[in-house]
Design an enzyme around this catalytic site. Sequence first.
Site, PDB file in Angstrom:
ATOM      1  CG  ASN A  13      -2.103   1.116   1.171  1.00  0.00           C
ATOM      2  OD1 ASN A  13      -1.624   2.126   0.566  1.00  0.00           O
ATOM      3  ND2 ASN A  13      -2.769   0.689   2.050  1.00  0.00           N
ATOM      4  NE  ARG A  95      -6.112   1.947  -0.824  1.00  0.00           N
ATOM      5  CZ  ARG A  95      -6.327   3.096  -0.264  1.00  0.00           C
ATOM      6  NH1 ARG A  95      -5.051   3.855   0.107  1.00  0.00           N
ATOM      7  NH2 ARG A  95      -7.407   4.238  -0.116  1.00  0.00           N
ATOM      8  CG  HIS A 183     -12.286   5.207   1.319  1.00  0.00           C
ATOM      9  ND1 HIS A 183     -12.605   6.108   2.321  1.00  0.00           N
ATOM     10  CD2 HIS A 183     -10.560   5.738   1.352  1.00  0.00           C
ATOM     11  CE1 HIS A 183     -11.792   7.054   2.347  1.00  0.00           C
ATOM     12  NE2 HIS A 183     -10.185   6.550   1.888  1.00  0.00           N
ATOM     13  NE  ARG A 243      -7.587  13.522   1.030  1.00  0.00           N
ATOM     14  CZ  ARG A 243      -7.415  12.469   1.019  1.00  0.00           C
ATOM     15  NH1 ARG A 243      -8.479  11.835   0.225  1.00  0.00           N
ATOM     16  NH2 ARG A 243      -7.441  11.560   2.147  1.00  0.00           N
ATOM     17  CD  GLU A 387      -8.104   0.006   3.327  1.00  0.00           C
ATOM     18  OE1 GLU A 387      -8.511   1.026   2.194  1.00  0.00           O
ATOM     19  OE2 GLU A 387      -6.801   0.250   3.712  1.00  0.00           O
TER      20      GLU A 387
END
Length: 406
Positions: A13, A95, A183, A243, A387
């Site tokens: 990742n 990922r 996601h 963000r 994940e």
Amino acid sequence: MVDRAGALIVVLNCGSSSIKFAVFPADAEPLPRTPLWNGKVQGIGGSSPDFGETGVEPFAVDLDRAHPHSAALELIQQRITRRLEGRRVIAVAHRVVHGGTRYFDPTIVTLPILGDLRSYVPLAPLHQPFPLEAMRLLLEQRPDIVQVACFDTAFHHTLPKVEQILPLPYSAWQRGLRRYGFHGLSYEFMSHALPERHGEVARGRVIVAHLGSGASLCAMQDLKSVATTMGFSALDGLMMGTRTGSIDPGALLYLMEVEKLSLEDVAATLYHDSGLLGVSGISSEPRVLIKHEDDPGESGERARIALALFVRRIVKEIGAMAAVLGGLDLLAFTAGIGEHSVFIRERVCHDLAYLGVKLDADANAIDAPVISAAGSRVLVAVEPTNEEWIAARHARELLAANGHPP
């Protein structure tokens, strides 16, 4: 058939400032959800990067300043090689944030596909370049290892068109401007974990709140994505650590036309200088901000309003998704903030009382799998995401399906 005896799958990742890895046994049945070992290099590009892995305390590392990501990948490769003990790596799963309009399934990486994925860098400039660089290096150095790209956008391929389409001229849809959602690997894991733990209720009207430095919601029915807050980019939806989340586009036009901000300045504002950090002026992390809520003067006020706005945006979007679902049966919190922030969960659930949400304060305080009280009309859960396991699982299935030799 692939001979998987003693074989390993590595999951990478790769982010802008960190690279996480996890190592899974490809020959185990079923594939364990806990890796054999994992670790990460963090602080990449900064003044004091460090490396840590299972069984090893983090230690400072000296990365080539000119090529820090390549140096970090080389370090990870060396550390994994030291622990192989006669086993071999047969696949590396990456990922990848954006699969665009073409990639909805895990895909074996080739040079042409790598080139194709580069075209999506403008759609996810903070995330897309780094796994692609790792793929390129491995294609050059270890072409014998199969690489698999697993896309964060793929889980949302089930969104109905009314959720995907943006209210722009229809030609924008035809050019690929649409809600993609992100996601996805996390939400895909939830589609496995929630029914295992909670049974049939997980197949009903479900909202999963993936709350971390990046944050989004996903509405699911029958374990499939039917709505999500992130859109064309990972800027959309919820307020995040740095963000903005959803913002009036007129404000952006004003910044550029009246305040004369350049495109680069606006991008920096949206991605790096807003959210919890921008509003508070203190930190992008709720666990830090809560310590400042009682500060006197402006610092305390800004910490309070930053957290209030963060919670308000979550509550508003949950309300919107509950309307789309026609009600709510299960609300699940996951990712760093969702799994560990007792007070964020408490504040969100308090404001969802109108939906029949009742919180068990004691269960919430220990991050219990179920934190709703008896009599709550909505089951409220805390479920750690995974994940890496999803990516390893996809890699193993793809290897078997394509008959790649060990």
